[in-house]
Design an enzyme around this catalytic site. Structure first.
Site, PDB file in Angstrom:
ATOM      1  N   THR A   1      42.625  30.528  39.178  1.00 38.38           N
ATOM      2  CA  THR A   1      41.572  30.104  38.247  1.00 38.38           C
ATOM      3  C   THR A   1      40.381  29.515  39.033  1.00 38.38           C
ATOM      4  O   THR A   1      40.504  29.219  40.229  1.00 38.38           O
ATOM      5  CB  THR A   1      42.100  29.014  37.288  1.00 38.38           C
TER       6      THR A   1
ATOM      7  N   SER B   1      49.415  28.738  38.214  1.00 37.55           N
ATOM      8  CA  SER B   1      48.712  28.236  39.403  1.00 37.55           C
ATOM      9  C   SER B   1      49.711  27.653  40.399  1.00 37.55           C
ATOM     10  O   SER B   1      49.545  27.770  41.606  1.00 37.55           O
ATOM     11  CB  SER B   1      47.711  27.147  38.998  1.00 37.55           C
TER      12      SER B   1
ATOM     13  N   GLY C   1      20.729  39.487  20.610  1.00 39.58           N
ATOM     14  CA  GLY C   1      20.737  38.862  19.282  1.00 39.58           C
ATOM     15  C   GLY C   1      21.922  39.318  18.455  1.00 39.58           C
ATOM     16  O   GLY C   1      23.038  39.441  18.979  1.00 39.58           O
TER      17      GLY C   1
ATOM     18  N   GLU D   1      44.167  35.835  39.554  1.00 39.54           N
ATOM     19  CA  GLU D   1      44.020  35.702  41.025  1.00 39.54           C
ATOM     20  C   GLU D   1      43.538  34.308  41.400  1.00 39.54           C
ATOM     21  O   GLU D   1      42.780  34.138  42.346  1.00 39.54           O
ATOM     22  CB  GLU D   1      43.064  36.758  41.573  1.00 39.54           C
TER      23      GLU D   1
ATOM     24  N   PRO E   1      56.297  31.921  33.255  1.00 38.83           N
ATOM     25  CA  PRO E   1      55.842  31.001  32.205  1.00 38.83           C
ATOM     26  C   PRO E   1      55.549  29.589  32.740  1.00 38.83           C
ATOM     27  O   PRO E   1      54.589  28.947  32.326  1.00 38.83           O
ATOM     28  CB  PRO E   1      57.001  31.003  31.205  1.00 38.83           C
TER      29      PRO E   1
END
Ligand SMILES: Cc1cc2nc3c(=O)[nH]c(=O)nc-3n(C[C@H](O)[C@H](O)[C@H](O)COP(=O)(O)OP(=O)(O)OC[C@H]3O[C@@H](n4cnc5c(N)ncnc54)[C@H](O)[C@@H]3O)c2cc1C
Length: 408
Positions: A390, A136, A364, A388, A132
């Site tokens: 950012t 990174s 569309g 893996e 948590p």
């Protein structure tokens, strides 16, 4: 050493066509159902196992392909079929690579087969690093592994999050800190064998995309694993820690953030997944633009649409070339002087996001519905710029590598 080539050899073409057949005939038709169910597609994994696509042997063969194009080719074809199902198929490989990279031969031989099971009783594996408060910033990891010398056991405590196959895996590979003062240099990887007491699944996440792939928290409460479950073994760990402590004492090398320094060689594989999704969306858009008529002619007759398709195809090919270059560099041991692995993942993942969005535009109203696959592909593509490392972390790695400066 294999020369860089932009052409698959005959054997590779055969494997690619075989995989493409599986992706087209088995994965793609099942994609919508498993996306809605948000469950691991066990029958599809089992089918892949029966054919030998979900097996250690197959991945090992591709992993050691001297041209470096084996793994990217596999990833592109499977993810062309569907990203969620494909991640359920290749997720185990990510954990297996963790063991191949750090484990002894005995550990590889013992644990990797148990990660896959067999065609009659398929298993999956999980690689648990993120937490948590440590995404990174891997160095901020709090999960602790403490050695109980009397019993020759390691005791693991902590909470892992975002683990692909977390809690449903037969074998979990868990990264934990054995010396918090050393940051990421104090990390070690452990095997948590099947049915080990104290490991449980926490929250299972309901996701935006790749919904057929199971993502969950893994809670570790006094999980005791035998000493031989430390990947690489205790002697190697002790030597590594001693070196790191020595360097830290001298105030020499900055303790690097593992998320930024490692994975250069594995990132092209994620880039290849993104190429698969981007190519799938581009092909859907091209087909649609040729058949959908407005103002009495196919919409592709308008440069406004045709030029978008030209850009999409160009970007998909450019992404593949960056991925192939980095994979070739990894397998031939070239130094990543410009962070070419990160470049390939950055470009391919951003391309997948862009191309899938353009595909929705070209289809569309239909593109915006779940009747057509580009809506799912666009949701799936968003993961590539996140896991893996950012896109921002990729840019940081590239910029640091190019400049030699500790850019923040
Ligand atoms: C579906 C899914 C599957 C996953 N599977 C696994 C798995 O199997 N095993 C595993 O261990 N992990 C897994 N992950 C975790 C994944 O690797 C992390 O989500 C990722 O590393 C980002 O960490 P974070 O989510 O904590 O984001 P954060 O690190 O909190 O980042 C949030 C934002 O801040 C930006 N940011 C952070 N630091 C910087 C900086 N220094 N400079 C500029 N921008 C910055 C990021 O780029 C991002 O945009 C998975 C995640 C998902 C969503």
């Amino acid at each position: 050493m294999a020369e860089f080539t932009m052409e698959l050899n005959d054997e590779q073409k055969e494997v690619r066509d075989w995989l493409h057949g599986f992706a087209a005939d088995v994965i793609r038709p099942a994609a919508s159902e498993w996306d809605e169910r948000e469950e691991t597609p066990w029958p599809v994994i089992q089918e892949a196992a029966k054919l030998g696509i979900y097996s250690l042997d197959f991945y090992a063969q591709q992993f050691f392909d001297p041209t470096g194009l084996g793994i990217p080719m596999v990833m592109e074809e499977l993810f062309w079929g569907d990203a969620g199902i494909a991640l359920s198929i290749v997720g185990t490989g990510l954990a297996a690579v963790g063991v191949l990279a750090n484990g002894t031969e005995e550990q590889i031989g013992t644990w990797v087969p148990q990660m896959y099971g067999d065609a009659n009783d398929v298993k999956v594996a999980a690689f648990c690093s993120s937490e948590p408060d440590a995404g990174s910033d891997v160095a901020a990891m709090r999960t602790r592994a403490v050695y109980d010398e009397a019993k020759d056991e390691w005791v693991l405590n902590g909470t892992k999050t975002w683990a692909t196959n977390g809690g449903i895996a037969n074998v979990h590979v868990v990264v934990a800190s054995v010396d918090p003062e050393l940051g990421s240099k104090g990390h070690a990887s452990f095997i948590v064998p099947p049915d080990t007491e104290g490991l449980s699944q926490g929250q299972k996440f309901k996701k935006h995309g790749i919904r057929a792939s199971h993502t969950a928290e893994v809670v570790l409460e006094n999980v005791r694993v035998p000493g031989h479950c430390l990947l690489g073994g205790k002697d190697k760990l002790d030597e590594r820690l001693a070196r790191a402590r020595e360097k830290a004492k001298k105030g020499g090398e900055r303790v690097k953030n593992a998320a930024m320094a490692t994975f250069e060689a594995s990132r092209p594989a994620v880039g290849a997944m993104a190429v698969g999704t981007a190519r799938a969306a581009y092909e859907e858009a091209l087909e649609y633009a040729k058949t959908r008529e407005q103002f009495g002619r196919p919409i592709i007759d308008n440069q406004g649409v045709a030029f978008q398709l030209a850009d999409m195809a160009t970007q998909v090919d450019a992404a593949r070339l960056l991925v192939w270059r980095a994979s070739w560099m990894a397998v031939t041991g070239k130094k990543f002087e410009k962070a070419e692995g990160s470049m390939s993942k950055l470009y391919a993942s951003e391309t997948a996001k862009k191309v899938t969005a353009q595909a929705i535009q070209i289809l569309g109203g239909n593109g915006y519905t779940r009747e057509y696959p580009v809506e799912r592909m666009h949701r799936d593509a968003a993961i590539y710029t996140i896991f893996e490392g950012t896109s921002e972390i990729q840019r940081l790695v590239i910029a640091r590598t190019l400049s030699g400066l500790p850019i923040r």
